[in-house]
Design an enzyme around this catalytic site. Structure first.
Site, PDB file in Angstrom:
ATOM      1  CB  SER A  36      -0.873   0.017   1.242  1.00  0.00           C
ATOM      2  OG  SER A  36      -0.064   0.319   2.358  1.00  0.00           O
ATOM      3  CE  LYS A  37      -0.681   7.175  -2.745  1.00  0.00           C
ATOM      4  NZ  LYS A  37      -1.874   6.616  -3.366  1.00  0.00           N
ATOM      5  NE  ARG A  38       0.134   1.379   6.441  1.00  0.00           N
ATOM      6  CZ  ARG A  38       0.502   0.117   6.551  1.00  0.00           C
ATOM      7  NH1 ARG A  38       1.631  -0.188   7.142  1.00  0.00           N
ATOM      8  NH2 ARG A  38      -0.273  -0.844   6.081  1.00  0.00           N
TER       9      ARG A  38
END
Ligand code: GLU
Length: 487
Positions: free
Chosen positions: A259-261
């Site tokens: 994910s973006k994280r």
């Protein structure tokens, strides 16, 4: 894939609903490498039947990203090819024709069930603990029901009839895979508004574009039996089906889906942070594949020479930012000075560190060899070299308190005193003079003594090598900065 001896035609077929991300590009890279390794054709097809989510802007960004990475295609947008167009939105007539054929053949049927009715029956399936999915209600419709649906103005979807039994195929990475049709319900080919679904468009195009090999993400494994069903309805012989290879998932460092994280951000994000295309490709190649012999560094050329599907693993790969950075640093070190300069200048200009004058470029060119060994991304050139250009120089607020103490102040005063006498402002002289004054005479540790001078002169405790930096900065500016750091 070894048993498939057809000349290779492999495609990358993204649906760009945003910028391409790490997972997409890993697929594109493997497709490209496989085509290049086998001397086959690499086809780039845009799956944009959902024009609400796939915009022209995202399509252009996908094209630009592939180009930037050096993954050139033989057929597709901008270059055309014998089986175009390569944008699905320009092929709607073709899908409509095949859909009509499937209906006429009895492979597909109109389904008038409303979404409320479907939801109600799904709920009942859940309660009864049976496999969810379409129950085949509209496979036969009584004439009076049909008349009622039409009178109600219902717009039917077109569904593919899944026969009883199962579908088995050999995946080049996973081996033999079987899907029991009890878990593959009749699926929608065309929506009520006449627009085709992915399963129809992808299968029709793979056949018409004579695709021989499909290497794609594991998330698409379960759509394979439906695609095979479409091939059957098209009258394709099993030996003409594409050979499938489903690539392992790419997980984030925390073992969760990317994910973006944890790293799954667009390739543009990496580009803007100064990752080199060849480093991204090298690193992504290692996500699920290995060149053997514990090797980690490969050039694009070596990747095409070494890439085989046999070397792709079936277990999930883990994205590791640290490793990507390390590989990026390695690639930066391999660049010629001219190449490093050309790739660094846009970063310095964008950050307003330089305007781009010849004089500034000459300074950058003489400073780059000092930091080439030390940086992991091109963006680091900005904080590293800013001090050479700052007209209104200021010490970085994090570093400023570190030179306020008595000892640092004494170091700076001594430095100022001994350097006033220096005329030959070269790094070797500066180093020997300061070593004598600060280390030998003051009895300080080099890290402490030179650390204070570094902050005063470059504004930060992270910089290119100190004495070389002072040489580049020149006598006047160096002394000016040391003086202004003295309280
Ligand atoms: N267009 C599909 C997607 O982006 C992939 C199609 C395929 O590779 O079969 O998810």
């Amino acid at each position: 894939m070894s048993t498939d001896t057809r000349p290779v035609r492999v495609r990358f077929a993204p649906s760009p609903t945003g910028d391409l991300h790490v997972g997409n590009i890993r697929t594109a890279l493997f497709d490209w490498a496989y085509a290049r390794h086998t001397g086959g054709q690499f086809i780039f097809r845009i799956e944009d039947t959902d024009r609400e989510r796939v915009t022209d802007e995202y399509i252009q960004a996908a094209i630009d990203t592939l180009k930037w990475l050096g993954l050139t295609w033989d057929e597709g947008p901008e270059v055309g090819g014998p089986y175009g167009p390569y944008l699905q939105s320009q092929r709607l007539d073709i899908y409509a024709e095949w859909a009509a054929k499937f209906l006429a053949q009895g492979d597909a049927y109109y389904c008038y069930c409303s979404s409320d009715e479907l939801e109600e029956r799904r709920e009942a399936q859940r309660k009864a603990n049976v496999a969810p999915g379409y129950d085949g209600k509209c496979r036969t419709i009584a004439p009076e029901d049909l008349a009622r649906y039409i009178a109600e103005g219902r717009k039917p979807v077109l569904r593919m009839r899944m026969p009883d039994g199962s579908t088995t195929f050999t995946d080049s990475i996973r081996g033999e895979v079987t899907f029991d049709h009890n878990f593959v319900p009749d699926f929608v080919l065309v929506r009520g508004d006449g627009s085709p679904l992915y399963t129809l468009a992808v299968a029709v195009d793979d056949v018409l574009m004579k695709v021989t090999h499909v290497l794609r993400g594991e998330d698409l494994l379960s759509s394979t039996p439906r695609q095979i069903r479409v091939y059957q309805a098209m009258g394709v012989k099993p030996e003409e089906y594409p050979t499938f290879a489903h690539l392992p998932f790419v997980m984030g460092q925390d073992n969760a889906k990317l994910s973006k994280r944890n790293g799954e951000v667009s390739i543009a994000w990496y580009r803007d942070r100064g990752f080199l295309p060849e480093a991204i490709c090298n690193y992504l190649a290692l996500l699920g594949w290995s060149p053997g012999e514990d090797r980690e560094n490969v050039t694009m050329q070596e990747l095409t020479e070494l890439f085989t599907v046999e070397r792709v693993h079936s277990s999930p790969a883990r994205f590791d930012m640290k490793k990507l950075e390390a590989i990026n640093g390695d690639k930066i070190r391999l660049l010629s000075l001219e190449d490093l300069l050309n790739r660094s200048l846009p970063f310095l200009q964008k950050a307003n560190v330089i305007d781009g004058t010849d004089a500034e470029i000459a300074v950058v060119k003489s400073a780059l060899p000092l930091i080439q060994e030390r940086i992991a991304t091109l963006a680091e050139v900005v904080p590293m070299l800013r001090f050479l250009f700052a007209t209104k120089f200021e010490v970085d607020p994090d570093s400023a308190p570190k030179i306020q103490d008595e000892q640092s102040q004494a170091v700076l005063a001594k430095t100022n005193e001994v350097l006033q006498a220096i005329v030959d402002w070269d790094h070797a002289t500066l180093e020997s003079v300061l070593r004598v004054a600060l280390i030998e005479e003051m009895g300080l540790k080099p890290r402490i003594a030179f650390g204070a001078v570094r902050i005063a002169v470059t504004g930060s405790h992270i910089s290119p090598p100190l004495f070389e930096s002072m040489e580049l900065l020149g006598r006047e500016r160096s002394l000016e900065r040391i003086n202004s750091a003295i309280k």
